[in-house]
Structure formats: C-alpha cells, structure tokens
Design an enzyme around this catalytic site. Structure first.
Site, PDB file in Angstrom:
ATOM      1  N   LYS A 116     -27.336   8.690  18.340  1.00 18.86           N
ATOM      2  CA  LYS A 116     -27.683   9.461  16.986  1.00 18.86           C
ATOM      3  C   LYS A 116     -28.346  10.636  17.041  1.00 18.86           C
ATOM      4  O   LYS A 116     -28.024  11.680  16.091  1.00 18.86           O
ATOM      5  CB  LYS A 116     -28.266   8.385  15.851  1.00 18.86           C
ATOM      6  N   LYS A 158     -34.575   4.627  12.997  1.00 22.40           N
ATOM      7  CA  LYS A 158     -33.287   4.075  13.464  1.00 22.40           C
ATOM      8  C   LYS A 158     -32.962   4.080  14.873  1.00 22.40           C
ATOM      9  O   LYS A 158     -33.785   5.063  15.653  1.00 22.40           O
ATOM     10  CB  LYS A 158     -31.867   5.109  12.839  1.00 22.40           C
ATOM     11  N   GLY A 164     -24.232  -1.193  13.772  1.00 27.12           N
ATOM     12  CA  GLY A 164     -24.284  -2.426  13.060  1.00 27.12           C
ATOM     13  C   GLY A 164     -25.674  -2.823  12.419  1.00 27.12           C
ATOM     14  O   GLY A 164     -25.918  -3.862  12.115  1.00 27.12           O
ATOM     15  N   GLY A 165     -26.444  -1.627  11.966  1.00 26.31           N
ATOM     16  CA  GLY A 165     -27.583  -2.022  11.264  1.00 26.31           C
ATOM     17  C   GLY A 165     -28.812  -2.235  12.155  1.00 26.31           C
ATOM     18  O   GLY A 165     -29.691  -2.621  11.413  1.00 26.31           O
ATOM     19  N   HIS A 208     -22.729   5.498   0.651  1.00 25.32           N
ATOM     20  CA  HIS A 208     -22.145   5.539   1.935  1.00 25.32           C
ATOM     21  C   HIS A 208     -20.843   6.020   1.753  1.00 25.32           C
ATOM     22  O   HIS A 208     -19.831   5.454   1.068  1.00 25.32           O
ATOM     23  CB  HIS A 208     -22.286   4.329   2.574  1.00 25.32           C
ATOM     24  N   GLU A 275     -19.127   9.431   9.091  1.00 25.21           N
ATOM     25  CA  GLU A 275     -20.042   8.618   8.099  1.00 25.21           C
ATOM     26  C   GLU A 275     -21.000   9.666   7.413  1.00 25.21           C
ATOM     27  O   GLU A 275     -21.791  10.128   8.055  1.00 25.21           O
ATOM     28  CB  GLU A 275     -20.670   7.317   8.367  1.00 25.21           C
ATOM     29  N   ARG A 297     -13.829   5.373  16.597  1.00 28.49           N
ATOM     30  CA  ARG A 297     -12.862   4.168  16.853  1.00 28.49           C
ATOM     31  C   ARG A 297     -12.074   4.044  15.483  1.00 28.49           C
ATOM     32  O   ARG A 297     -12.535   4.598  14.434  1.00 28.49           O
ATOM     33  CB  ARG A 297     -13.624   2.810  17.176  1.00 28.49           C
TER      34      ARG A 297
HETATM   35  P1  ADP Z   1     -17.218  -0.520  10.503  1.00 31.08           P
HETATM   36  O1  ADP Z   1     -18.439   0.489  10.700  1.00 31.08           O
HETATM   37  O2  ADP Z   1     -15.882  -0.257  11.438  1.00 31.08           O
HETATM   38  O3  ADP Z   1     -17.082  -0.872   9.088  1.00 31.08           O
HETATM   39  P2  ADP Z   1     -19.274  -2.544  10.811  1.00 31.08           P
HETATM   40  O4  ADP Z   1     -20.353  -1.332  10.931  1.00 31.08           O
HETATM   41  O5  ADP Z   1     -19.254  -3.399   9.747  1.00 31.08           O
HETATM   42  O6  ADP Z   1     -17.782  -1.693  11.208  1.00 31.08           O
HETATM   43  O7  ADP Z   1     -19.461  -3.317  12.288  1.00 31.08           O
HETATM   44  C1  ADP Z   1     -20.493  -3.554  13.040  1.00 31.08           C
HETATM   45  C2  ADP Z   1     -19.861  -3.652  14.495  1.00 31.08           C
HETATM   46  O8  ADP Z   1     -19.263  -4.767  14.526  1.00 31.08           O
HETATM   47  C3  ADP Z   1     -18.898  -2.455  14.635  1.00 31.08           C
HETATM   48  O9  ADP Z   1     -18.940  -1.982  16.085  1.00 31.08           O
HETATM   49  C4  ADP Z   1     -17.554  -3.041  14.558  1.00 31.08           C
HETATM   50  O10 ADP Z   1     -16.569  -2.489  15.307  1.00 31.08           O
HETATM   51  C5  ADP Z   1     -17.843  -4.622  14.929  1.00 31.08           C
HETATM   52  N1  ADP Z   1     -17.193  -5.598  14.284  1.00 31.08           N
HETATM   53  C6  ADP Z   1     -16.800  -5.924  12.999  1.00 31.08           C
HETATM   54  N2  ADP Z   1     -16.098  -6.772  12.999  1.00 31.08           N
HETATM   55  C7  ADP Z   1     -15.468  -7.264  13.984  1.00 31.08           C
HETATM   56  C8  ADP Z   1     -14.738  -8.188  14.227  1.00 31.08           C
HETATM   57  N3  ADP Z   1     -14.059  -8.872  13.536  1.00 31.08           N
HETATM   58  N4  ADP Z   1     -14.336  -8.300  15.737  1.00 31.08           N
HETATM   59  C9  ADP Z   1     -15.033  -7.472  16.437  1.00 31.08           C
HETATM   60  N5  ADP Z   1     -15.869  -6.736  16.277  1.00 31.08           N
HETATM   61  C10 ADP Z   1     -16.296  -6.601  15.103  1.00 31.08           C
HETATM   62  P1  ADP Z   2     -25.084   2.020  12.051  1.00 30.01           P
HETATM   63  O1  ADP Z   2     -24.689   2.729  13.252  1.00 30.01           O
HETATM   64  O2  ADP Z   2     -25.889   0.759  12.241  1.00 30.01           O
HETATM   65  O3  ADP Z   2     -23.851   1.746  11.121  1.00 30.01           O
HETATM   66  P2  ADP Z   2     -25.897   4.003  10.155  1.00 30.01           P
HETATM   67  O4  ADP Z   2     -26.794   5.417  10.553  1.00 30.01           O
HETATM   68  O5  ADP Z   2     -24.566   4.159   9.872  1.00 30.01           O
HETATM   69  O6  ADP Z   2     -26.056   2.919  11.256  1.00 30.01           O
HETATM   70  O7  ADP Z   2     -26.439   3.449   8.839  1.00 30.01           O
HETATM   71  C1  ADP Z   2     -26.070   2.206   8.312  1.00 30.01           C
HETATM   72  C2  ADP Z   2     -26.407   2.025   6.757  1.00 30.01           C
HETATM   73  O8  ADP Z   2     -27.867   2.319   6.627  1.00 30.01           O
HETATM   74  C3  ADP Z   2     -25.625   3.178   5.955  1.00 30.01           C
HETATM   75  O9  ADP Z   2     -24.353   2.888   5.836  1.00 30.01           O
HETATM   76  C4  ADP Z   2     -26.599   3.322   4.615  1.00 30.01           C
HETATM   77  O10 ADP Z   2     -26.384   2.169   3.786  1.00 30.01           O
HETATM   78  C5  ADP Z   2     -28.180   3.180   5.223  1.00 30.01           C
HETATM   79  N1  ADP Z   2     -28.745   4.515   5.510  1.00 30.01           N
HETATM   80  C6  ADP Z   2     -28.515   5.052   6.726  1.00 30.01           C
HETATM   81  N2  ADP Z   2     -29.150   6.098   6.792  1.00 30.01           N
HETATM   82  C7  ADP Z   2     -29.871   6.251   5.513  1.00 30.01           C
HETATM   83  C8  ADP Z   2     -30.701   7.270   5.019  1.00 30.01           C
HETATM   84  N3  ADP Z   2     -31.165   8.241   5.533  1.00 30.01           N
HETATM   85  N4  ADP Z   2     -31.099   6.891   3.785  1.00 30.01           N
HETATM   86  C9  ADP Z   2     -30.655   6.029   3.133  1.00 30.01           C
HETATM   87  N5  ADP Z   2     -29.939   4.897   3.719  1.00 30.01           N
HETATM   88  C10 ADP Z   2     -29.541   5.316   4.758  1.00 30.01           C
HETATM   89 MG    MG Z   3     -22.712   3.334  10.561  1.00 28.62          MG
END
Ligand code: ADP
Ligand code: ADP
Ligand code: MG
Length: 652
Positions: A116, A158, A164-165, A208, A275, A297
């Site tokens: 990131k 982060k 995946g949060g 988001h 995103e 992906r």
């Molecule tokens: P996305 O950003 O595509 O909505 P998520 O953030 O919800 O996916 O999923 C978190 C991680 O888990 C991602 O790397 C996603 O590719 C993986 N993942 C989610 N669902 C599945 C699944 N059914 N099988 C394998 N990997 C998954």
């Molecule tokens: P991941 O790689 O786990 O998907 P992201 O950076 O995409 O991490 O952030 C996941 C989620 O966290 C976002 O979809 C959003 O809901 C929340 N989020 C991320 N960054 C921020 C921010 N700067 N302020 C508020 N919410 C955030």
């Molecule tokens: Mg994300």
C-alpha cells in the site's frame, strides 16, 4: 483463444470460471485438496488433480505443485481466481517460466500495487488523489507517532502488505496510538510476515466506491463503471451494488479516468479494481474521494458489474490473456439498471458472527436471482477455507426493485446445519437507511442490535415443537406395536410424555438453548402446538437431527429440543455427582460458579460439538462443589466438567 485452462482455486469462483471456460470450448483442469475431493468444482471439470492436504498452505498455495499439474495436464493457461495465489507475482512468474499463460496482470503490475505504501507513492506521481496520511520509510514508533499527531485523529493504521481488513486499526486519540500500532504490527507480521504500516486520515462517513477497470496488452484501458461496497463489517464487504447510489455521470467519468490513470501507471493488463474511499458527509462529489488500493485480480463482487454491463468478465480475462484487443470502447460500455450482491457466509450473527462449520443438511436457493455457489447439500462446510456458501445477485430496472428481489431471495434461501447470515442480510437490505441509499461503512455497526433479533422466533419454535411431538407420537405408536409381544410397556417410559394426560399440556422446550414452553392442546383434530401464543409458522422448513429439530425460516435457523430430553440424554453424571462431557467439543458457556445452588434440570453449560450446541443440565438438585473447566475450553469426551454435591446427600 485457449483450448485448455487450469483453475488454481476452489469453491464458488472455481465453478464460476469453469462455466465460462466450458462455454468457450476449453478443456477444464481442476485441482483439489483432500477436503475437496468431492467438491462441485471437481465435478465441473474435465479432469481433476489432487494437490495435497486440506490446509491451503499445503495445497492451494503450493506453487510447484500447481505448476506440475499444469505441465502434466498440458494446460495452456492458469486462472488463479481470487484469494490464494491470485495476487502472487512469484506464481505469475512461475507460470510464465513453465510456458503457461497466467490469466492476470504482468508480475510487475502485481508487485507495484502489492504494497500500500509503494502503491500510494506511485499514484501520487500519476496524479491520482490518495488518502492523506503517511506512507514513508520511517517505521519506528516515535516517528510514526509524530506523523500521527501531525495528521490528527481519528486515523487508521494499515499494514502496508495488508488485505482482507487484516492489520488495520482505527485510532481515536493520541493516547491510544502506541497500543494500536503494536496490535496492527503484530497482526501484520502474523498474516503477511511483514510489519510495515502506513497511516491514513480516517475519512468521515466513509463510502467505499471502486472502479472496475480492464486493460488489454495493446494499450487500451477502460472502466466498467463503479461498485459501491460501503456495507461492511470489520472492513470486509457484506453487500455490494452497482451503480453507487447518488453517483452522477460526471463524477463517474472523473473517477473512471482516475482509475484508468492508476492502471496505466503500472502497465496494467486484464481485470483490476481501483478502490477509492469517499467522504459521504455531503454526498459523492469531485474532490472528496481518494485512492486506497488496487486489487490486481477479479473481485468477489464482479457479478454486479456483469449484470449492469451485460459482459462476462471472466471471458474478457481469457480474451485479453490470449492477446485479443478489448472489443468495446469506453462509450460502448452499458450501465443497465441496478444490481446488488449479498455474500452468504456460514457464520452465526447471533453469536458475534463466529464461523459455523459442519454438515450442510440442506441447501436450496430460490429462482429469480443469480446464484454463485461452490458447495452443496450433504457437504461439510470446512474450517479450512473461506466460509462463503453462496453469493446472491439481484438485477432489476431500479435499485428499489433489485433490493426487494434480493431480500426476498435471501429469506427464501434454505440453509440447514451450519448457521448462516442469510436472515441478517435480508434485514440489512430491508433497512430504511439502506433503501434510502444513506449508506456508509459504519451503518451495520450502528444498527447491529436491530439487525440481529435477540428473542426467539415463537412461530418457528412452535413448528419445531410440533415436529418433535409428531416424532414422539410415531415413537409411541411403534413401541405399542412392539409391546404387543414384548415388554417393557411404553406406558412406563419415563419421558414426561403421556397420551392420557390433561387436555392441555405444557412441555418445556429449548430454543437455541433458551428455555420456553410449548403448549399442546389436544382437540378433536389432533394436537395443536403453540409457543407463547404463536402457532407453527407455515413458511418454515424443519430438519430432524439427533439433537432436536432444526427450523429454518426467513434465512434464520433455530434448534428446538425437548428440555427434559436434553437433560436426560446429555448429562452423564456418575454416582459421585460428577458431570462429564458427553462428547468432544468446546465449552461455549458456563452458567454456574462454584458454590452455586442448582435445581435439577437447570442449565449448567453448553458444549459445542460439530457446530451443534448441547446443553448440559444438572442431574440433580444440589450445590456446585467444583468446576474443572472454563468457558472457551476444549473438552474431551468423558472429561469431568464439574461436581455437584447432591442436596441432602442424595440424588434423585
Ligand atoms: P474483494 O476485495 O474481491 O471483494 P475481499 O476483500 O472481500 O474480496 O476478500 C478478501 C480476500 O479473500 C481477497 O484476497 C479475496 O480474493 C479472498 N477471497 C474472498 N472470498 C474468497 C473465496 N470464496 N475463495 C477464495 N478467496 C476468497
Ligand atoms: P484491504 O486491503 O484490507 O482491503 P483497504 O485499504 O482496501 O484494505 O481498506 C479496507 C476498508 O477499510 C475499506 O473498504 C474501508 O471501509 C475502510 N477504510 C480504508 N481506509 C479508510 C480511510 N482512510 N478512512 C475510512 N475508512 C477506511
Ligand atoms: Mg481493499
């Protein structure tokens, strides 16, 4: 176009990819772990190869094993799906080295967007607005704290390598910073073997909004409109939709252009998602959205984009990987109606959304919506993988109709065995704020109490009690037949049931471990059952199990048991008052403490085994003399849980 593909994934996404591949005339090669030998994705394939034990680390994540299968099966390309190795540049390189086409972006693009901090620096250079924060090299706690103070609170920590949060912490005030930093770093090291973090300003009322992009290897790159994934729990998406409520054509064009710039900056090829986080306090508008990350992906929520554009994104991935040019220009991309997706997980909303594994006794989906699933009735929901059961995608001319269709479909989905979030999702989709489009990432947490009912569903309970009663009557009828020539007489059975009893009988039942009473009225047309005045629900489905009756209604599941039967069947008390575990399991709850007086039949503890809850009731009245376990502990069959000193020194 390719003539064969190895799908390096499992479950729902492997099935979804297989369907498109077959339609395009490809030979489909599947891989499976020991846990997936009989999984649907294996049967959908033309050939399938074992790649190791259940844990993903020993199967779906072993690059050499996958490459070996690709070679052996002479697959022309490898589709990684999402999760697992989808964003692993080394895997993409290994495919190339083996002469197999990786269906995804070039390894360099995966790497550029993989971290990131690095991605944000690149985006700043490309003129893409990034979330204000710190993404520099200084990683000592004191420097990070200084940056945090400069940025102001609340802020987000982060993991740089995050996904995946995981490794994310919201910090409300300066005083919390160090402990949050430590927690985020610890989680990051555990999940990604890399503790580096970035700091971001926490955006108010976050929404988001992500843009689906597609690029070919000939320099063309377009976007396929946005998705709104603001309905989240713990930074994870729960419901996704397209288009985003309140999005204007002008802003879509602007954010789409920013996303295309982001993709071009890293030489992107294939399907990707950029995103953004938007400040939702005054609606979506120019200047209040910022880049968060790019997922290199296919995305879990890609079906909503497919619904509104009429495209098959997996087909496009194959075509681009095979070297074809994008067949559409930006202004030919459609945006037709509104689509919403819900992710049904095997988890229990009533118990903090804990994963719920076990055997699927039933799995039935309604007509009228798209169902993407990779499991089926009779299979185990395994603890080894993502507990996704299915995605339901509703598409309609308007958002209002799409939401109504989705809620209805969720309520008509029948899942028995493991608990699911289907009923919770339906309640969410029907919530006033959601229907009004007033969504942000905090909506679910703010409304959790309203979205997860706390009491029992009396109509479902009555349905369960009625089924128990029918079972009981059948049992008695059977024993009467047997009694014709054998003893003992069924009338001597000490099970609290009698045909010659009062006209109205009240029988204690347990509904998900909660005590209730079933009232049985014996009339001319047979017995009528009610719980708290409610008669049996007509829209419920019941499933008999060894522990009781599972009632599925409106996307929720309840376990209904005769209370005395539970006590009788599941308490093993030795002569000395020892209460033993009737089975291996986890002690979910302990209701008594040493020295407590207990009545006979009183609930002492709940053991969870095979994701079913078993109530342990007191075998006699007395005092809890000793407790040998604690809530949360694993217990072995026959292990001593506690000792009850019987009242007056005697047991009943
Ligand atoms: P996305 O950003 O595509 O909505 P998520 O953030 O919800 O996916 O999923 C978190 C991680 O888990 C991602 O790397 C996603 O590719 C993986 N993942 C989610 N669902 C599945 C699944 N059914 N099988 C394998 N990997 C998954
Ligand atoms: P991941 O790689 O786990 O998907 P992201 O950076 O995409 O991490 O952030 C996941 C989620 O966290 C976002 O979809 C959003 O809901 C929340 N989020 C991320 N960054 C921020 C921010 N700067 N302020 C508020 N919410 C955030
Ligand atoms: Mg994300």
């Amino acid at each position: 176009m390719f003539s064969s593909v190895l799908i390096a994934n499992r479950g729902e996404i492997a099935c979804r990819i297989a369907r498109t591949a077959r339609r395009l005339g490809m030979r489909v090669v599947a891989v499976y772990s020991e846990a997936d030998r009989n999984a649907p994705h294996v049967r959908l394939a033309d050939e399938a190869h074992p790649i190791g034990p259940a844990p993903a680390r020993e199967s779906y994540l072993v690059i050499e094993r996958l490459i070996e299968v690709a070679r052996k099966a002479a697959a022309e390309c490898v589709h990684p799906g999402y999760g697992f190795l989808a964003e692993n540049a080394a895997f993409a390189e290994a495919c190339a080295a083996a002469g197999v086409v990786f269906v995804g972006p070039p390894p360099a693009a995966i790497r550029a967007m993989g971290l990131k901090d690095q991605a944000k620096r690149l985006m700043e250079k490309a003129g893409v607005p990034v979330v204000p924060g710190y993404h520099g090299a200084q990683q000592d706690a004191a420097s990070l704290k200084k940056e945090a103070d400069r940025l102001g609170y609340p802020l987000l920590i982060k993991a740089a390598a995050g996904g995946g949060g995981k490794g994310m912490r919201r910090v409300e005030a300066a005083a919390e910073f160090f402990s949050a930093l430590e927690a985020a770093q610890r989680e990051a090291v555990a999940a990604f073997s890399e503790g580096r973090v970035i700091l971001e300003k926490y955006i108010d009322k976050p929404r988001h909004i992500e843009m689906q992009v597609f690029a070919d290897a000939h320099g063309n790159c377009i976007h396929l409109n946005e998705r709104d994934c603001s309905l989240q729990r713990r930074y994870q998406k729960v419901i996704e939709e397209a288009p985003a409520p309140g999005m204007t054509a002008a802003l879509r064009e602007e954010m789409g252009a920013a996303a295309v710039r982001a993709a071009k900056a890293v030489g992107y090829v294939g399907a990707g998602t950029v995103e953004f986080i938007a400040d939702g306090t005054r609606g979506l508008k120019s200047g209040s959205y910022w880049f968060m990350e790019m997922n290199t992906r296919l995305q879990v929520e890609h079906p909503v984009t497919e619904a509104i554009t009429g495209l098959d994104l997996v087909e496009w991935q194959f075509r681009v990987a095979a070297g074809e040019k994008l067949s559409l220009g930006q202004n030919q991309v459609l945006l037709n109606g509104h689509a919403v997706e819900a992710r049904i997980y095997a988890e229990d909303p009533a118990r903090g959304f804990l994963p719920s594994t076990g055997k699927l006794l039933a799995l039935e989906f309604p007509e009228g919506v798209r169902i993407d699933t990779g499991v089926e009735a009779g299979a185990q929901v395994s603890p080894h993988y993502d507990p996704l059961i299915a995605k339901l995608i509703a598409h309609a001319a308007t958002r209002e109709v799409a939401l109504a269709k989705l809620a209805d479909a969720l309520e008509r989905t029948v899942i028995a065995g493991p608990r699911s979030n289907a009923g919770f999702l339906a309640a969410l989709v029907r919530a006033e704020e959601v229907r009004a489009g007033r969504i942000d990432t905090g909506l679910i947490d703010r409304n959790l109490v309203a979205l997860v009912p706390s009491g029992i569903d009396c109509a479902a309970a009555a349905c369960g009690a009625a089924t128990l009663l029918r079972q009981e009557m059948a049992r008695i009828a059977q024993s009467i037949e047997r009694a014709d020539d054998a003893s003992p007489s069924p009338w001597e059975a000490n099970d609290g049931f009698s045909l010659s009893g009062p006209r109205v009988q009240t029988i204690p039942i347990l509904v998900d471990g909660v005590q209730a009473s079933a009232t049985i009225r014996y009339g001319g047309d047979g017995p009528v059952v009610a719980v708290d005045g409610a008669g049996p629900a007509l829209d419920a489905r019941t499933f008999a199990t060894a522990d009781g009756v599972l009632v599925v209604r409106g996307g929720w599941q309840s376990l209904v048991q005769w209370a005395d039967r539970v006590a009788r069947d599941f308490v093993h008390a030795d002569g000395d008052g020892t209460v033993k575990a009737p089975m291996h399991g986890r002690l979910l709850a302990l209701f008594v403490a040493q020295g407590d007086k207990v009545a006979k039949g009183q609930r002492l503890a709940i053991i969870e085994a095979m994701k079913m809850e078993h109530t342990i009731a007191a075998p006699c009245a007395g005092t809890v003399a000793e407790i040998n376990t604690a809530a949360g502990a694993q217990v072995a069959e026959g292990a001593r849980l506690m000792t009850i000193a019987p009242e007056n020194g005697k047991r009943s």
